[in-house]
Design a protein around this motif. Structure first.
Motif, PDB file in Angstrom:
ATOM      1  N   LEU A  74     -28.621 -28.786  -7.789  1.00 31.08           N
ATOM      2  CA  LEU A  74     -27.951 -27.509  -7.691  1.00 31.08           C
ATOM      3  C   LEU A  74     -26.437 -27.688  -7.276  1.00 31.08           C
ATOM      4  O   LEU A  74     -25.395 -27.372  -7.646  1.00 31.08           O
ATOM      5  CB  LEU A  74     -28.463 -26.483  -6.949  1.00 31.08           C
ATOM      6  N   ASP A  75     -26.379 -28.604  -6.036  1.00 30.26           N
ATOM      7  CA  ASP A  75     -25.170 -28.978  -5.284  1.00 30.26           C
ATOM      8  C   ASP A  75     -24.108 -29.663  -6.379  1.00 30.26           C
ATOM      9  O   ASP A  75     -22.991 -29.528  -6.377  1.00 30.26           O
ATOM     10  CB  ASP A  75     -25.403 -29.384  -4.071  1.00 30.26           C
ATOM     11  N   LEU A  76     -24.829 -30.538  -6.918  1.00 31.33           N
ATOM     12  CA  LEU A  76     -23.877 -31.551  -7.943  1.00 31.33           C
ATOM     13  C   LEU A  76     -23.486 -30.616  -8.998  1.00 31.33           C
ATOM     14  O   LEU A  76     -22.158 -31.039  -9.138  1.00 31.33           O
ATOM     15  CB  LEU A  76     -25.047 -32.651  -8.076  1.00 31.33           C
ATOM     16  N   ILE A  77     -24.366 -29.945  -9.476  1.00 32.96           N
ATOM     17  CA  ILE A  77     -24.022 -29.315 -10.840  1.00 32.96           C
ATOM     18  C   ILE A  77     -22.617 -28.403 -10.530  1.00 32.96           C
ATOM     19  O   ILE A  77     -21.736 -28.246 -11.246  1.00 32.96           O
ATOM     20  CB  ILE A  77     -24.977 -28.600 -11.352  1.00 32.96           C
ATOM     21  N   THR A  78     -22.882 -27.857  -9.312  1.00 37.59           N
ATOM     22  CA  THR A  78     -21.869 -26.726  -8.791  1.00 37.59           C
ATOM     23  C   THR A  78     -20.540 -27.432  -8.829  1.00 37.59           C
ATOM     24  O   THR A  78     -19.717 -26.859  -9.223  1.00 37.59           O
ATOM     25  CB  THR A  78     -22.439 -25.831  -7.691  1.00 37.59           C
ATOM     26  N   TRP A  79     -20.690 -28.643  -8.280  1.00 38.13           N
ATOM     27  CA  TRP A  79     -19.345 -29.315  -7.935  1.00 38.13           C
ATOM     28  C   TRP A  79     -18.940 -29.933  -9.212  1.00 38.13           C
ATOM     29  O   TRP A  79     -17.427 -29.963  -9.469  1.00 38.13           O
ATOM     30  CB  TRP A  79     -19.619 -30.580  -7.118  1.00 38.13           C
ATOM     31  N   LEU A  80     -19.572 -30.351 -10.100  1.00 35.97           N
ATOM     32  CA  LEU A  80     -19.017 -30.948 -11.233  1.00 35.97           C
ATOM     33  C   LEU A  80     -18.547 -29.849 -12.219  1.00 35.97           C
ATOM     34  O   LEU A  80     -17.468 -30.120 -12.955  1.00 35.97           O
ATOM     35  CB  LEU A  80     -20.269 -31.699 -12.224  1.00 35.97           C
ATOM     36  N   GLN A  81     -18.950 -28.630 -12.138  1.00 36.50           N
ATOM     37  CA  GLN A  81     -18.522 -27.696 -13.027  1.00 36.50           C
ATOM     38  C   GLN A  81     -17.189 -27.064 -12.514  1.00 36.50           C
ATOM     39  O   GLN A  81     -16.674 -26.369 -13.179  1.00 36.50           O
ATOM     40  CB  GLN A  81     -19.476 -26.383 -12.987  1.00 36.50           C
ATOM     41  N   GLY A  82     -16.935 -27.439 -11.367  1.00 33.00           N
ATOM     42  CA  GLY A  82     -15.513 -27.032 -10.915  1.00 33.00           C
ATOM     43  C   GLY A  82     -15.756 -25.878  -9.931  1.00 33.00           C
ATOM     44  O   GLY A  82     -14.613 -25.130  -9.585  1.00 33.00           O
ATOM     45  N   ALA A  83     -17.068 -25.158  -9.763  1.00 32.77           N
ATOM     46  CA  ALA A  83     -17.102 -23.952  -9.077  1.00 32.77           C
ATOM     47  C   ALA A  83     -16.999 -24.140  -7.403  1.00 32.77           C
ATOM     48  O   ALA A  83     -16.879 -23.316  -6.897  1.00 32.77           O
ATOM     49  CB  ALA A  83     -18.552 -23.381  -9.323  1.00 32.77           C
ATOM     50  N   SER A  84     -17.016 -25.324  -7.082  1.00 32.68           N
ATOM     51  CA  SER A  84     -16.782 -25.694  -5.683  1.00 32.68           C
ATOM     52  C   SER A  84     -16.008 -27.076  -5.361  1.00 32.68           C
ATOM     53  O   SER A  84     -16.085 -27.777  -6.093  1.00 32.68           O
ATOM     54  CB  SER A  84     -18.278 -25.833  -5.206  1.00 32.68           C
ATOM     55  N   GLU A  85     -15.259 -27.017  -4.543  1.00 34.88           N
ATOM     56  CA  GLU A  85     -14.364 -28.147  -3.991  1.00 34.88           C
ATOM     57  C   GLU A  85     -14.812 -28.850  -3.004  1.00 34.88           C
ATOM     58  O   GLU A  85     -14.340 -30.129  -2.684  1.00 34.88           O
ATOM     59  CB  GLU A  85     -13.144 -27.381  -3.822  1.00 34.88           C
TER      60      GLU A  85
END
Length: 432
Positions: free
Chosen positions: A127-138
């Motif tokens: 969940l953390d990885l996908i959120t970061w890869l999508q650009g939703a988290s920096e």
């Protein structure tokens, strides 16, 4: 080439946000025909992962190269990261089965020799990885800073630059005087140098002025500093955009728990269309089958009383099996069918205790009485009803206009609870 441009995670994130081609290949891009990418192969046979960039053409990285993403303090290889992205919407069981199949293919492709293994990531790590890869988290708690970047400011700036390039693919310089976004991120962290006068905060007094005891030149330059208020510690950090963006606290996404019961009217297959579009469809219908089997979903909703400037992203899951203890502070609603076994693995397994902390929602058919258990749990469980689905020759029930009224009532209850618990534009409650 800059280290950030060769970083596997940043290259993968940039390719995802720009929707550029990512190809598993059996050779390096440098060995292919000029201007053409290497031939794509299956992930079990791939030795490289080739990225398409607007500035450097094709970049190939060894598929087993370690990345800055760490699981149990061990770097995760690029193949495992890319595999987790490909299976981002898969349920945990499906993800593990697919990993076993790929590991078997890797062993077979190596003709008895081990050619690497896919590392399985936990639900929270994926969940953390996908959120970061999508650009939703920096930022990510599992991603280490770039080499020589202790506070992560360079990593954040490089990620922001990758997103900026994604907004205008292929535009290094869009016109005269326009600076490459990546250079702008680097220049924003430069230490500004000055000349002798700016460093000493004034000009050197002349001997005549000293002899005459005339220090009027000092008064002129001192007035500049005396008229300004002293900077607060928090203000100093905001002078650097790269540092400010890194130090700005990130508000976590709120979580909504669904009922895993097969009798629930809302499942992972139809809850997105219900809560986002305000239209109910049966969970086993053709219109609701697109999300069947997903382990989590994301929906967006503007909560005006919490953050009127931007929509909030909610995470929907069926169970807390992969929860960390602090995740419970982010749960804002629990959908239930009235069956208490649903709460067996919850932080509060007793329904009355659970609904003292988190509001509950029961969705049934309009006109039918809710189960006695729901009525006994008190006013903290919202009881709503939707119209029964009517079969039509075209398979679409066009008389669903009252669904939106039900959905708005649900969101109103969730928003009021979030505001009372301490959700704000830039923060979440530390406990519920």
């Amino acid at each position: 080439m800059a280290a950030a441009e060769q970083d596997p995670l940043l290259l993968l994130r940039q390719s995802i946000t720009t929707k550029s081609a990512i190809l598993p290949t059996a050779s390096d891009a440098s060995s292919s025909t000029a201007g053409a990418p290497p031939e794509e192969v299956s992930l079990a046979l791939a030795t490289h992962l080739t990225f398409t960039t607007a500035t450097a053409g094709f970049i190939s990285l060894p598929i087993d190269v370690p990345t800055r993403f760490a699981s149990d303090d061990e770097p995760v290889d690029l193949r495992s990261i890319y595999f987790a992205w490909l299976n981002g919407e898969a349920a945990t069981l499906e993800y593990n089965e697919a990993a076993e199949q790929l590991n078997a293919g890797l062993l077979a492709g190596g003709q008895g020799q081990v050619r690497g293994q896919v590392r399985k990531l936990s639900f929270a790590e994926r969940l953390d990885l996908i959120t970061w890869l999508q650009g939703a988290s920096e930022e990510s708690e599992y991603i280490r800073p770039l080499a020589g970047d202790k506070d992560g400011a360079t990593s954040a700036a490089a990620a922001a630059a990758a997103s900026a390039v994604g907004g205008a693919p292929g535009a290094g310089r869009s016109g005269k005087g326009t600076l490459d976004p990546r250079l702008a991120a680097i220049y924003s962290s430069e230490r500004k140098m000055g000349d002798r006068n700016s460093v000493l905060r004034g000009i050197k007094p002349t001997l005549i002025g000293i002899a005459a005891k005339d220090f009027s030149h000092v008064r002129k330059y001192a007035a500049i500093f005396m008229s300004k208020k002293a900077l607060q510690p928090s203000t100093v950090n905001l002078t650097n955009p790269a540092i400010a963006s890194h130090q700005k606290p990130k508000r976590p996404d709120p979580i909504i728990l669904l009922s895993p019961s097969a009798s629930s009217l809302l499942r992972m297959s139809n809850v997105k269309s219900f809560l986002e579009s305000g239209t109910y469809v049966p969970p086993d219908s053709a219109a609701a089958s697109s999300s069947t089997g997903a382990s989590m979903l994301h929906i967006n909703r503007l909560m005006k009383d919490v953050d009127p400037s931007r929509p909030m992203r909610f995470i929907l899951v069926e169970g807390p099996e992969q929860f960390k203890p602090e995740y419970w502070n982010r749960v804002v609603a629990v959908f239930t069918t009235g069956q208490s076994w649903q709460f067996k693995n919850y932080k509060w397994s007793s329904p009355p205790e659970l609904f003292r902390h988190i509001p509950g929602i029961y969705v049934g058919w309009r006109g039918e009485q809710p189960p006695e258990s729901v009525a006994g749990w008190g006013h903290r469980v919202l009881n709503v009803g939707v119209d029964r689905w009517k079969e039509t020759p075209h398979g679409v029930d066009t008389g669903r206009w009252r669904d939106r009224e039900v959905v708005e009532g649900i969101w109103k209850m969730i928003e009021g609870n979030m505001r009372s618990k301490g959700w704000r534009r830039d923060q979440a409650p530390s406990s519920i």
